[in-house]
Scaffold this motif. Structure first.
Motif, short mmCIF file in Angstrom:
data_model
loop_
_atom_site.label_atom_id
_atom_site.label_comp_id
_atom_site.label_asym_id
_atom_site.label_seq_id
_atom_site.Cartn_x
_atom_site.Cartn_y
_atom_site.Cartn_z
N LEU A 102 86.74 67.54 41.79
CA LEU A 102 86.29 66.17 42.03
C LEU A 102 85.77 65.54 40.75
N LYS A 103 85.68 64.24 40.75
CA LYS A 103 85.14 63.49 39.61
C LYS A 103 83.73 63.02 39.98
N LYS A 104 82.79 63.31 39.12
CA LYS A 104 81.41 62.90 39.37
C LYS A 104 81.27 61.41 39.10
N ALA A 105 80.56 60.72 39.97
CA ALA A 105 80.34 59.28 39.85
C ALA A 105 78.87 59.00 40.19
N TYR A 106 78.48 57.79 39.96
CA TYR A 106 77.08 57.40 40.17
C TYR A 106 77.03 56.04 40.83
N THR A 107 76.08 55.87 41.75
CA THR A 107 75.86 54.52 42.27
C THR A 107 75.07 53.75 41.23
N SER A 108 75.06 52.45 41.34
CA SER A 108 74.44 51.62 40.31
C SER A 108 72.92 51.67 40.34
N GLY A 109 72.34 52.01 41.46
CA GLY A 109 70.89 52.05 41.53
C GLY A 109 70.26 50.70 41.75
N THR A 110 71.05 49.73 42.23
CA THR A 110 70.49 48.39 42.44
C THR A 110 69.40 48.39 43.50
N SER A 111 69.43 49.39 44.39
CA SER A 111 68.37 49.48 45.40
C SER A 111 67.14 50.20 44.86
N GLY A 112 67.22 50.62 43.59
CA GLY A 112 66.09 51.29 42.97
C GLY A 112 66.24 52.79 42.88
N SER A 113 67.25 53.35 43.54
CA SER A 113 67.42 54.80 43.48
C SER A 113 68.91 55.15 43.44
N PRO A 114 69.44 55.33 42.22
CA PRO A 114 70.86 55.70 42.10
C PRO A 114 71.13 57.10 42.64
N LEU A 115 72.37 57.31 43.04
CA LEU A 115 72.79 58.62 43.53
C LEU A 115 73.96 59.14 42.71
N ASN A 116 74.05 60.45 42.60
CA ASN A 116 75.23 61.10 42.04
C ASN A 116 76.16 61.37 43.21
N LEU A 117 77.43 61.05 43.03
CA LEU A 117 78.43 61.27 44.06
C LEU A 117 79.64 61.96 43.45
N TYR A 118 80.50 62.48 44.29
CA TYR A 118 81.74 63.07 43.85
C TYR A 118 82.89 62.35 44.53
N ARG A 119 83.96 62.13 43.77
CA ARG A 119 85.11 61.39 44.30
C ARG A 119 86.37 62.22 44.12
N SER A 120 87.20 62.21 45.14
CA SER A 120 88.48 62.91 45.05
C SER A 120 89.51 61.99 44.43
N ALA A 121 90.61 62.57 43.96
CA ALA A 121 91.70 61.76 43.42
C ALA A 121 92.20 60.78 44.48
N GLY A 122 92.25 61.22 45.72
CA GLY A 122 92.69 60.36 46.81
C GLY A 122 91.77 59.18 47.04
N SER A 123 90.46 59.39 46.97
CA SER A 123 89.54 58.28 47.19
C SER A 123 89.58 57.29 46.03
N ILE A 124 89.78 57.79 44.82
CA ILE A 124 89.91 56.91 43.66
C ILE A 124 91.17 56.06 43.79
N LEU A 125 92.26 56.69 44.22
CA LEU A 125 93.51 55.97 44.43
C LEU A 125 93.33 54.88 45.49
N LYS A 126 92.69 55.21 46.60
CA LYS A 126 92.49 54.23 47.67
C LYS A 126 91.63 53.06 47.20
N GLU A 127 90.55 53.36 46.47
CA GLU A 127 89.71 52.27 45.96
C GLU A 127 90.51 51.35 45.06
N ASN A 128 91.28 51.94 44.16
CA ASN A 128 92.09 51.15 43.23
C ASN A 128 93.13 50.32 44.00
N ALA A 129 93.69 50.88 45.06
CA ALA A 129 94.66 50.15 45.87
C ALA A 129 94.00 48.95 46.55
N TYR A 130 92.79 49.13 47.07
CA TYR A 130 92.08 48.00 47.69
C TYR A 130 91.81 46.90 46.67
N VAL A 131 91.38 47.31 45.48
CA VAL A 131 91.11 46.33 44.42
C VAL A 131 92.38 45.56 44.08
#
Length: 189
Positions: A102-131
């Motif tokens: 998986l690829k490590k990613a991070y939320t922006s922390g706009t709510s005051g507390s960012p999170l570390n997340l993991y993304r699969s190649a499939g989820s990255i592809l789907k996000e890019n497709a939506y964009v």
């Protein structure tokens, strides 16, 4: 040169026949009637809930004692609410796949507390497709010059032109009255 090569590799791993196939799937989904779309969303949500309960240590424990074999409405009503605090520092136990895949990613922390997340190649592809499906609906084609203001730059870089994507990235973190002329100049340039 290093950024150009790195950008090119990143671009072509995200913009290929798989992206085109995913965009076509999204276009087909838009043609569904609302009831059919609702059934499909519920089916996919149940699939994800059951996968998480089977493969993730965190969700195995969280969903223990909940019957996940029912209808979407029954299952969804039984699920506990989860906050960022509930999952903070539990990165590895949330995963349904090995972290090395998986690829490590991070939320922006706009709510005051960012999170570390993991993304699969499939989820990255789907996000890019939506964009890109959205961009296409606005008349943009892959390869067209465009501007993107998303949380993809750090909080020190105002802008970056990615030649491979033909995209000017603007920092959403540094947008302020004091910087607005710099943004305007970058757009004009």
């Amino acid at each position: 040169m290093v950024n150009t090569l790195k950008d090119g590799i990143a671009f072509y791993t995200r913009h290929n026949f798989l992206l085109n196939r995913q965009i076509a799937r999204l276009d087909d989904l838009e043609k569904l009637d609302p009831q059919e779309m609702k059934r499909l969303k519920e089916k996919q949500a149940l699939k994800m809930i059951r996968l998480a309960a089977e493969k993730s240590d965190f969700y195995k424990a969280l969903y223990k004692g909940i019957d996940l074999r029912g209808s979407f409405d029954e299952v969804y009503a039984a699920l506990p609410e989860i906050s960022k605090a509930d999952i903070r520092d539990k990165e590895e136990s949330l995963l349904t796949s090995p972290a090395r895949l998986l690829k490590k990613a991070y939320t922006s922390g706009t709510s005051g507390s960012p999170l570390n997340l993991y993304r699969s190649a499939g989820s990255i592809l789907k996000e890019n497709a939506y964009v890109w499906q959205y961009r296409k609906s606005m008349g943009l084609k892959v390869g067209d010059r465009h501007i993107s203001m998303r949380g993809v730059l750090d909080n020190k870089t105002l802008n970056y032109f990615n030649k491979s994507e033909n995209a000017l990235y603007l920092s959403s973190y540094l947008l302020s009255k004091a910087n607005i002329k710099k943004y305007a100049k970058a757009i004009r340039d």
